[in-house]
Scaffold this active site. Structure first.
Site, PDB file in Angstrom:
ATOM      1  N   ARG A  87       0.875  -1.190   0.000  1.00 40.14           N
ATOM      2  CA  ARG A  87       0.000   0.000   0.000  1.00 40.14           C
ATOM      3  C   ARG A  87       0.904   1.228   0.000  1.00 40.14           C
ATOM      4  O   ARG A  87       1.713   1.409   0.918  1.00 40.14           O
ATOM      5  CB  ARG A  87      -0.913   0.006   1.217  1.00 40.14           C
ATOM      6  CG  ARG A  87      -1.629   1.350   1.389  1.00 40.14           C
ATOM      7  CD  ARG A  87      -2.738   1.307   2.422  1.00 40.14           C
ATOM      8  NE  ARG A  87      -3.898   0.618   1.908  1.00 40.14           N
ATOM      9  CZ  ARG A  87      -5.141   0.738   2.415  1.00 40.14           C
ATOM     10  NH1 ARG A  87      -5.355   1.541   3.431  1.00 40.14           N
ATOM     11  NH2 ARG A  87      -6.149   0.071   1.897  1.00 40.14           N
ATOM     12  N   HIS A  98      -7.367   0.654  -6.470  1.00 41.84           N
ATOM     13  CA  HIS A  98      -7.602  -0.165  -5.268  1.00 41.84           C
ATOM     14  C   HIS A  98      -8.238  -1.486  -5.737  1.00 41.84           C
ATOM     15  O   HIS A  98      -9.400  -1.772  -5.447  1.00 41.84           O
ATOM     16  CB  HIS A  98      -8.515   0.586  -4.298  1.00 41.84           C
ATOM     17  CG  HIS A  98      -8.485   0.073  -2.886  1.00 41.84           C
ATOM     18  ND1 HIS A  98      -7.675  -0.975  -2.481  1.00 41.84           N
ATOM     19  CD2 HIS A  98      -9.178   0.457  -1.773  1.00 41.84           C
ATOM     20  CE1 HIS A  98      -7.869  -1.195  -1.186  1.00 41.84           C
ATOM     21  NE2 HIS A  98      -8.774  -0.352  -0.738  1.00 41.84           N
ATOM     22  N   GLN A 121     -10.000  -4.144  -3.287  1.00 39.29           N
ATOM     23  CA  GLN A 121     -11.280  -3.673  -2.760  1.00 39.29           C
ATOM     24  C   GLN A 121     -12.403  -3.922  -3.761  1.00 39.29           C
ATOM     25  O   GLN A 121     -13.464  -4.464  -3.415  1.00 39.29           O
ATOM     26  CB  GLN A 121     -11.193  -2.173  -2.443  1.00 39.29           C
ATOM     27  CG  GLN A 121     -12.505  -1.570  -1.992  1.00 39.29           C
ATOM     28  CD  GLN A 121     -12.877  -1.928  -0.574  1.00 39.29           C
ATOM     29  OE1 GLN A 121     -12.087  -1.721   0.339  1.00 39.29           O
ATOM     30  NE2 GLN A 121     -14.061  -2.460  -0.367  1.00 39.29           N
ATOM     31  N   ASP A 180     -17.369   7.037  -1.578  1.00 37.71           N
ATOM     32  CA  ASP A 180     -16.069   6.943  -0.903  1.00 37.71           C
ATOM     33  C   ASP A 180     -15.755   8.327  -0.326  1.00 37.71           C
ATOM     34  O   ASP A 180     -16.402   9.319  -0.699  1.00 37.71           O
ATOM     35  CB  ASP A 180     -15.006   6.524  -1.938  1.00 37.71           C
ATOM     36  CG  ASP A 180     -13.608   6.331  -1.362  1.00 37.71           C
ATOM     37  OD1 ASP A 180     -13.478   6.155  -0.132  1.00 37.71           O
ATOM     38  OD2 ASP A 180     -12.638   6.355  -2.145  1.00 37.71           O
ATOM     39  N   CYS A 231     -16.444   1.624   0.784  1.00 38.69           N
ATOM     40  CA  CYS A 231     -15.285   0.794   1.131  1.00 38.69           C
ATOM     41  C   CYS A 231     -14.817   1.017   2.555  1.00 38.69           C
ATOM     42  O   CYS A 231     -14.101   0.187   3.105  1.00 38.69           O
ATOM     43  CB  CYS A 231     -14.160   1.019   0.132  1.00 38.69           C
ATOM     44  SG  CYS A 231     -13.555   2.703   0.063  1.00 38.69           S
ATOM     45  N   ARG A 233     -13.565  -8.565   2.232  1.00 36.29           N
ATOM     46  CA  ARG A 233     -12.155  -8.319   1.940  1.00 36.29           C
ATOM     47  C   ARG A 233     -11.312  -9.548   2.311  1.00 36.29           C
ATOM     48  O   ARG A 233     -10.412  -9.942   1.575  1.00 36.29           O
ATOM     49  CB  ARG A 233     -11.631  -7.103   2.740  1.00 36.29           C
ATOM     50  CG  ARG A 233     -12.335  -5.767   2.480  1.00 36.29           C
ATOM     51  CD  ARG A 233     -12.143  -5.254   1.079  1.00 36.29           C
ATOM     52  NE  ARG A 233     -10.765  -5.233   0.650  1.00 36.29           N
ATOM     53  CZ  ARG A 233      -9.864  -4.296   0.964  1.00 36.29           C
ATOM     54  NH1 ARG A 233     -10.196  -3.284   1.722  1.00 36.29           N
ATOM     55  NH2 ARG A 233      -8.624  -4.365   0.505  1.00 36.29           N
TER      56      ARG A 233
HETATM   57  N1   CP Z   1     -11.322  -0.027   2.491  1.00 34.76           N
HETATM   58  C1   CP Z   1     -10.045  -0.053   2.915  1.00 34.76           C
HETATM   59  O1   CP Z   1      -9.115  -0.263   2.135  1.00 34.76           O
HETATM   60  O2   CP Z   1      -9.892   0.176   4.242  1.00 34.76           O
HETATM   61  P1   CP Z   1      -8.541   0.367   5.023  1.00 34.76           P
HETATM   62  O3   CP Z   1      -7.943   1.700   4.602  1.00 34.76           O
HETATM   63  O4   CP Z   1      -8.911   0.334   6.477  1.00 34.76           O
HETATM   64  O5   CP Z   1      -7.597  -0.752   4.656  1.00 34.76           O
HETATM   65  N1  NVA Z   2     -10.063   6.707  -1.721  1.00 37.33           N
HETATM   66  C1  NVA Z   2      -9.725   6.279  -0.376  1.00 37.33           C
HETATM   67  C2  NVA Z   2      -9.976   4.822  -0.222  1.00 37.33           C
HETATM   68  C3  NVA Z   2      -9.747   4.322   1.193  1.00 37.33           C
HETATM   69  C4  NVA Z   2      -9.902   2.839   1.316  1.00 37.33           C
HETATM   70  C5  NVA Z   2      -8.284   6.625  -0.094  1.00 37.33           C
HETATM   71  O1  NVA Z   2      -7.446   6.456  -0.977  1.00 37.33           O
HETATM   72  O2  NVA Z   2      -7.987   7.059   1.022  1.00 37.33           O
END
Ligand code: CP
Ligand code: NVA
Length: 309
Positions: A106, A133, A136, A224, A264, A292
């Site tokens: 990540r 992502h 997800q 989101d 999400c 997930r």
């Molecule tokens: N939806 C998601 O990716 O959540 P986190 O940021 O908690 O991993």
């Molecule tokens: N768009 C959001 C998704 C979080 C899971 C971000 O990147 O923070």
């Protein structure tokens, strides 16, 4: 299930059959976990989780998923590794590949996961970048199938920022030929190349600045946060730019009465979604979060133990 890709950096790496196969395998693993259990198909393996942004769901579902498959998860950040002292990615990739069987990453730039994939010898899984992502959205497809019984023949609505989540939905739409409507403010539109690619592959993509136009008659309504990770200093300006995009009861009333609501998470109640909708009967966000876990396991197996699935 054998994938035609060594890495999962974007849903574009997958064809329709592979997307459907992952959804089916995740459903099977979920059923097995709740029943007789499943094989520890990754026994003896190790998976590094390298996270440069916060995470609850992705980190925990990967850590638990790796353990349930019999492998060992190793969580690390750039800050507490030599990456934080500017050890080059290409060196890190080659060293890590001598120890672990996969890297789940990540980070900010998509080019980071691409470089790790290019230089390392083991599969790299994108656990969120600024651009995509994929894990997800793959698990969100499982949630849609569970609740609505199918993926095709539905209208999907997306409200909000045209960034990582929207891009992965566009790529899912491209892979499966979905009907996807996105409502994004003018300064927060999805990448044109990703939209064009989805249309070229046969997805039916509508883009509007009017959330009502996206939601009307839709069966899946998805939103989101307005300020993604790394954009916290823009939160105030974004609240103004996204004015009118709150998914509240009035907006949801325009959707199909049987529509489900996806988010999400984490959610900001009163911003992109109202408390009433998030906690309401059409919200499936807790199943969505649970899924997930099952999808991470399907992805890990497909890349590391394809004979198991
Ligand atoms: N939806 C998601 O990716 O959540 P986190 O940021 O908690 O991993
Ligand atoms: N768009 C959001 C998704 C979080 C899971 C971000 O990147 O923070």
């Amino acid at each position: 299930m054998q994938l035609n890709t060594k890495h999962l950096l974007t849903i574009r790496d997958l064809n329709a059959e592979e997307v459907r196969g992952l959804v089916q395998r995740a459903a099977d693993l979920k059923a097995a976990l709740k029943g007789q259990g499943h094989q520890p198909s990754l026994a003896g393996k190790s998976v590094a989780l390298i996270f440069d942004k916060p995470s609850t769901r992705t980190r925990v579902s990967f850590e638990v998923g790796v353990s349930q498959l019999g492998a060992k998860p190793l969580f690390m950040t750039s800050r507490d590794s030599q990456l934080g002292r500017d050890e080059p990615l290409k060196d890190t990739a080659r060293v890590m590949s001598r120890y672990v069987d996969a890297m789940v990453v990540r980070t900010f730039g998509q080019e980071v996961v691409e470089e790790l994939a290019q230089w390392g010898g083991v599969p790299v899984i994108n656990a969120l970048t600024d651009r995509y992502h994929p894990c997800q959205v793959l698990s969100d497809l499982l949630t849609v199938r569970e609740h609505l019984g199918r993926l095709q023949g539905l209208t999907y609505a997306w409200l909000g920022d045209g960034n990582n989540m929207a891009h992965s939905w566009l790529e899912a739409a491209a892979a499966l030929g979905l009907n996807l409507r996105l409502a994004c403010p003018p300064d927060f539109m999805p990448d044109k190349g990703i939209v064009d690619h989805a249309r070229e592959r046969g997805a039916e993509i509508t883009i509007t600045h009017d959330p009502r136009e996206a939601v009307v008659g839709a069966q899946v309504v998805n939103t989101d946060v307005w300020a993604s990770m790394g954009q916290e200093d823009q939160a105030g300006a974004r609240r103004q730019a996204f004015d009118g995009y709150t998914l509240d009861a009035g907006l949801l009333a325009l959707a199909d009465p049987a529509a489900i609501v996806l988010h999400c998470l984490p959610a900001h109640r009163g911003e992109e979604i109202s408390e009433e909708v998030l906690e309401g009967p059409q919200s499936v966000v807790w199943d969505q979060a649970e899924n997930r876990l099952h999808m991470q396991k399907a992805i890990l197996e497909a890349l590391l133990a394809p004979q198991a699935s």
